[in-house]
Design a protein around this motif. Structure first.
Motif, PDB file in Angstrom:
ATOM      1  N   ARG A  21       0.396  33.263  31.572  1.00 35.39           N
ATOM      2  CA  ARG A  21      -0.757  32.842  30.861  1.00 35.39           C
ATOM      3  C   ARG A  21      -2.201  33.684  30.710  1.00 35.39           C
ATOM      4  O   ARG A  21      -3.151  33.426  30.264  1.00 35.39           O
ATOM      5  CB  ARG A  21      -1.309  31.479  31.265  1.00 35.39           C
ATOM      6  CG  ARG A  21      -1.613  31.708  32.770  1.00 35.39           C
ATOM      7  CD  ARG A  21      -1.840  30.187  33.298  1.00 35.39           C
ATOM      8  NE  ARG A  21      -1.875  30.274  34.837  1.00 35.39           N
ATOM      9  CZ  ARG A  21      -1.982  29.092  35.683  1.00 35.39           C
ATOM     10  NH1 ARG A  21      -2.360  27.967  34.950  1.00 35.39           N
ATOM     11  NH2 ARG A  21      -1.993  29.144  37.052  1.00 35.39           N
ATOM     12  N   LEU A  23      -4.665  36.131  29.723  1.00 31.22           N
ATOM     13  CA  LEU A  23      -5.228  36.616  28.411  1.00 31.22           C
ATOM     14  C   LEU A  23      -5.508  38.161  28.603  1.00 31.22           C
ATOM     15  O   LEU A  23      -5.716  38.575  29.546  1.00 31.22           O
ATOM     16  CB  LEU A  23      -6.359  35.910  28.055  1.00 31.22           C
ATOM     17  CG  LEU A  23      -6.295  34.276  27.876  1.00 31.22           C
ATOM     18  CD1 LEU A  23      -7.575  33.623  27.842  1.00 31.22           C
ATOM     19  CD2 LEU A  23      -5.318  34.127  26.797  1.00 31.22           C
ATOM     20  N   THR A  62      -7.752  35.586  22.526  1.00 33.05           N
ATOM     21  CA  THR A  62      -6.782  34.800  21.959  1.00 33.05           C
ATOM     22  C   THR A  62      -5.357  35.701  21.612  1.00 33.05           C
ATOM     23  O   THR A  62      -4.876  35.625  20.776  1.00 33.05           O
ATOM     24  CB  THR A  62      -7.032  34.200  20.731  1.00 33.05           C
ATOM     25  OG1 THR A  62      -8.555  33.542  20.985  1.00 33.05           O
ATOM     26  CG2 THR A  62      -6.247  33.159  20.154  1.00 33.05           C
ATOM     27  N   MET A  63      -5.104  36.414  22.764  1.00 28.07           N
ATOM     28  CA  MET A  63      -3.844  37.287  22.799  1.00 28.07           C
ATOM     29  C   MET A  63      -3.569  37.205  24.367  1.00 28.07           C
ATOM     30  O   MET A  63      -4.261  37.656  25.355  1.00 28.07           O
ATOM     31  CB  MET A  63      -4.301  38.429  22.260  1.00 28.07           C
ATOM     32  CG  MET A  63      -2.783  39.493  22.358  1.00 28.07           C
ATOM     33  SD  MET A  63      -3.373  41.135  21.380  1.00 28.07           S
ATOM     34  CE  MET A  63      -1.873  42.028  21.780  1.00 28.07           C
ATOM     35  N   PHE A  64      -2.265  37.075  24.546  1.00 33.52           N
ATOM     36  CA  PHE A  64      -1.736  37.380  26.143  1.00 33.52           C
ATOM     37  C   PHE A  64      -1.633  38.820  26.218  1.00 33.52           C
ATOM     38  O   PHE A  64      -1.282  39.761  25.524  1.00 33.52           O
ATOM     39  CB  PHE A  64      -0.239  36.436  26.217  1.00 33.52           C
ATOM     40  CG  PHE A  64      -0.670  34.959  26.120  1.00 33.52           C
ATOM     41  CD1 PHE A  64      -1.399  34.238  26.916  1.00 33.52           C
ATOM     42  CD2 PHE A  64       0.116  34.373  24.998  1.00 33.52           C
ATOM     43  CE1 PHE A  64      -1.426  32.790  26.790  1.00 33.52           C
ATOM     44  CE2 PHE A  64      -0.125  33.030  24.957  1.00 33.52           C
ATOM     45  CZ  PHE A  64      -0.882  32.316  25.672  1.00 33.52           C
ATOM     46  N   ILE A  66       0.524  40.118  28.272  1.00 31.72           N
ATOM     47  CA  ILE A  66       1.870  40.435  28.061  1.00 31.72           C
ATOM     48  C   ILE A  66       2.146  40.855  26.583  1.00 31.72           C
ATOM     49  O   ILE A  66       3.073  41.918  26.520  1.00 31.72           O
ATOM     50  CB  ILE A  66       2.712  39.409  28.474  1.00 31.72           C
ATOM     51  CG1 ILE A  66       2.889  39.240  29.981  1.00 31.72           C
ATOM     52  CG2 ILE A  66       4.351  39.514  27.893  1.00 31.72           C
ATOM     53  CD1 ILE A  66       3.617  38.098  30.394  1.00 31.72           C
ATOM     54  N   GLU A  67       1.440  40.459  25.331  1.00 30.59           N
ATOM     55  CA  GLU A  67       1.781  40.934  24.391  1.00 30.59           C
ATOM     56  C   GLU A  67       1.354  42.268  23.986  1.00 30.59           C
ATOM     57  O   GLU A  67       1.650  42.595  22.987  1.00 30.59           O
ATOM     58  CB  GLU A  67       1.279  39.828  23.288  1.00 30.59           C
ATOM     59  CG  GLU A  67       1.719  38.483  23.290  1.00 30.59           C
ATOM     60  CD  GLU A  67       1.001  37.534  22.538  1.00 30.59           C
ATOM     61  OE1 GLU A  67       1.785  37.088  21.541  1.00 30.59           O
ATOM     62  OE2 GLU A  67      -0.243  37.134  22.772  1.00 30.59           O
TER      63      GLU A  67
ATOM     64  N   PHE B   4       2.798  29.190  32.431  1.00 32.75           N
ATOM     65  CA  PHE B   4       4.164  29.280  31.714  1.00 32.75           C
ATOM     66  C   PHE B   4       4.674  30.777  31.903  1.00 32.75           C
ATOM     67  O   PHE B   4       3.901  31.716  32.232  1.00 32.75           O
ATOM     68  CB  PHE B   4       4.160  28.955  30.361  1.00 32.75           C
ATOM     69  CG  PHE B   4       2.924  29.356  29.525  1.00 32.75           C
ATOM     70  CD1 PHE B   4       2.972  30.636  29.003  1.00 32.75           C
ATOM     71  CD2 PHE B   4       1.651  28.504  29.596  1.00 32.75           C
ATOM     72  CE1 PHE B   4       2.060  31.305  28.635  1.00 32.75           C
ATOM     73  CE2 PHE B   4       0.677  29.198  29.090  1.00 32.75           C
ATOM     74  CZ  PHE B   4       0.544  30.372  28.522  1.00 32.75           C
ATOM     75  N   ARG B   8       9.709  38.006  25.290  1.00 35.76           N
ATOM     76  CA  ARG B   8       9.473  38.880  24.072  1.00 35.76           C
ATOM     77  C   ARG B   8      10.592  39.471  23.663  1.00 35.76           C
ATOM     78  O   ARG B   8      10.957  40.790  23.791  1.00 35.76           O
ATOM     79  CB  ARG B   8       8.215  39.932  24.457  1.00 35.76           C
ATOM     80  CG  ARG B   8       7.068  39.445  24.817  1.00 35.76           C
ATOM     81  CD  ARG B   8       6.060  40.600  24.853  1.00 35.76           C
ATOM     82  NE  ARG B   8       5.352  41.121  23.262  1.00 35.76           N
ATOM     83  CZ  ARG B   8       5.280  42.110  23.133  1.00 35.76           C
ATOM     84  NH1 ARG B   8       5.532  43.327  24.086  1.00 35.76           N
ATOM     85  NH2 ARG B   8       4.802  42.297  21.721  1.00 35.76           N
TER      86      ARG B   8
END
Lengths: 166, 262
Positions: A21, A23, A62-64, A66-67, B4, B8
């Motif tokens: 979670r 950010l 508004t982006m994790f 991990i992304e 959570f 990916r």
């Protein structure tokens, strides 16, 4: 579960251990201490947290984190010229009084950089439309628009902001 | 946010497998889901990101139909279909704001089926086919009411097949704070007839306006719908507009869309 993410931030490779979670804005501010990226609303409305991920403007709240694995991230801290002087956009904001309290400014500058990359000579209307996701509660936008027009190398003497001031 | 994990995966098969876990949820661009998680209105055990899967990217054009990968962003649609389907590009280029469009995806919008979202209108008006990992669903069967679709648990929208109309236009009456559609109308004229899809107006979510479709199929002009009335029954009532106001807007925006269609 904690995960290690690696990305490039302002040209420097960084690795941090984060939760799912976490950010991107949290990683930048709390882990990397790059606090120029501001959290104004935390609800994707205000745009103070805009950074570039692989060259695209995104709201880092508004982006994790991990992304952003493997991504090239640019923040306001990476915008100045190599010698530390303000870049063209930053200088234009200063010259044209495009900020008052300055809270929204990091997002404004990052969004402007994105706009001018896509559209080097925007019209005033295009500038105002592009700023839809960036909220400023001080300036009324006129001087921000003026700064962006100036940063794009255009004459600002005839735009609405100038007419209102003179 | 509650805690959570995030996976990916790089293939649709791996994503489908990951979504079999209890309380797992697919994550597109996250422009709706992340704010929802922040408010603790959702509590998935695991998010399965769909943005790292090459098969969900890209837009293909076979001349009559666009095939848009599920994880294609609004910004990419706006940039890439400007010549092939200008009304779709125009719609995509007015969703949210530039930063939102760089993250938000077409499958995320269609899977969420927000009653005021733009993509459901173009999908329904175009007679799109929603392609998932298991089947192809006609748009007429896919949208099943506010925030409700034909998708089963764990089913992923992999692509959208969008027939290109002869003429089309989308008119959005913007709710100025959220920039969602207070009422939006997408009109698409095909050789076989006209389809009109309305978003933002109804408690049932996106829907077609059959009377306008019949009138416009007979005569594709704004005058053709002048004699029609829109019932306010079951339209959305909120602080931004009454059902009667929305009913009025449906007709006005339809007329504007017809007049502007190209």
């Amino acid at each position: 579960m904690m995960t290690t993410v690696t990305m490039t931030v302002n040209g420097k490779s960084v690795s941090e251990t984060v939760e799912g979670r976490t950010l991107l804005s949290t990683l930048l501010r709390d882990d990397l201490r790059l606090t120029g990226t501001h959290i104004g609303c935390d609800t994707s409305q205000c745009g103070a947290c805009v950074v570039h991920v692989n060259g695209k403007a995104v709201k880092s709240c508004t982006m994790f984190a991990i992304e952003a694995q493997g991504a090239e991230v640019s923040t306001i801290e990476g915008q100045a010229n190599a010698d530390g002087s303000l870049n063209v956009i930053q200088q234009a904001f200063q010259d044209h009084h495009g900020l008052q309290c300055g809270f929204c400014t990091p997002g404004m500058v990052m969004t402007t950089a994105s706009l001018l990359k896509e559209n080097p000579k925007p019209t005033e209307a295009e500038v105002r439309t592009y700023l839809e996701g960036n909220i400023c509660r001080c300036t009324g936008y006129h001087n921000i628009v003026k700064a962006i027009m100036a940063a794009s190398g255009q004459d600002v003497s005839s735009i609405a902001a100038e007419q209102l001031i003179s | 946010m509650y805690a959570f994990d995030i996976e990916r995966p790089t293939s649709v098969a791996d994503a489908v497998a990951a979504l079999k876990d209890q309380d797992a949820q697919a994550l597109g661009g996250g422009q709706t889901l992340i704010p929802t998680l922040k408010q603790r209105l959702a509590a998935p055990s695991k998010l399965v990101s769909l943005t790292n899967i090459a098969d969900l990217q890209g837009i293909a054009n076979d001349g009559d139909t666009l095939r848009i990968g599920g994880a294609v962003t609004h910004a990419t649609v706006a940039a890439e279909v400007r010549l092939t389907y200008p009304a779709l590009a125009d719609l995509a280029s007015h969703i949210g704001d530039p930063a939102v469009r760089n993250r938000g995806t077409i499958s995320g919008s269609l899977a969420n089926n927000d009653p005021s979202a733009c993509y459901p209108a173009v999908a329904l008006a175009s007679g799109a086919t929603i392609i998932t990992n298991t089947r192809a669903i006609a748009a007429d069967d896919y949208f099943q009411g506010m925030f409700t679709t034909a998708l089963d648990d764990g089913e992923i929208v992999t692509a959208v097949s969008m027939p290109i109309p002869e003429k089309a236009n989308y008119q959005k009456f913007v709710q100025p704070a959220s920039r969602f559609a207070l009422v939006g109308v997408f009109v698409a004229k095909f050789a076989g007839g006209v389809r009109v899809a309305v978003t933002g107006a109804s408690n049932e979510g996106v829907h077609r306006w059959a009377e306008a479709e019949a009138a416009l199929t007979a005569d594709f002009s704004a005058v053709a719908i002048a004699g029609l009335t829109v019932s306010a029954d079951n339209l959305i009532a909120d602080l931004h507009g009454s059902p009667e106001y929305r009913a009025h807007l449906v007709k006005v925006m339809t007329g504007r869309a017809v007049a502007a269609a190209s």
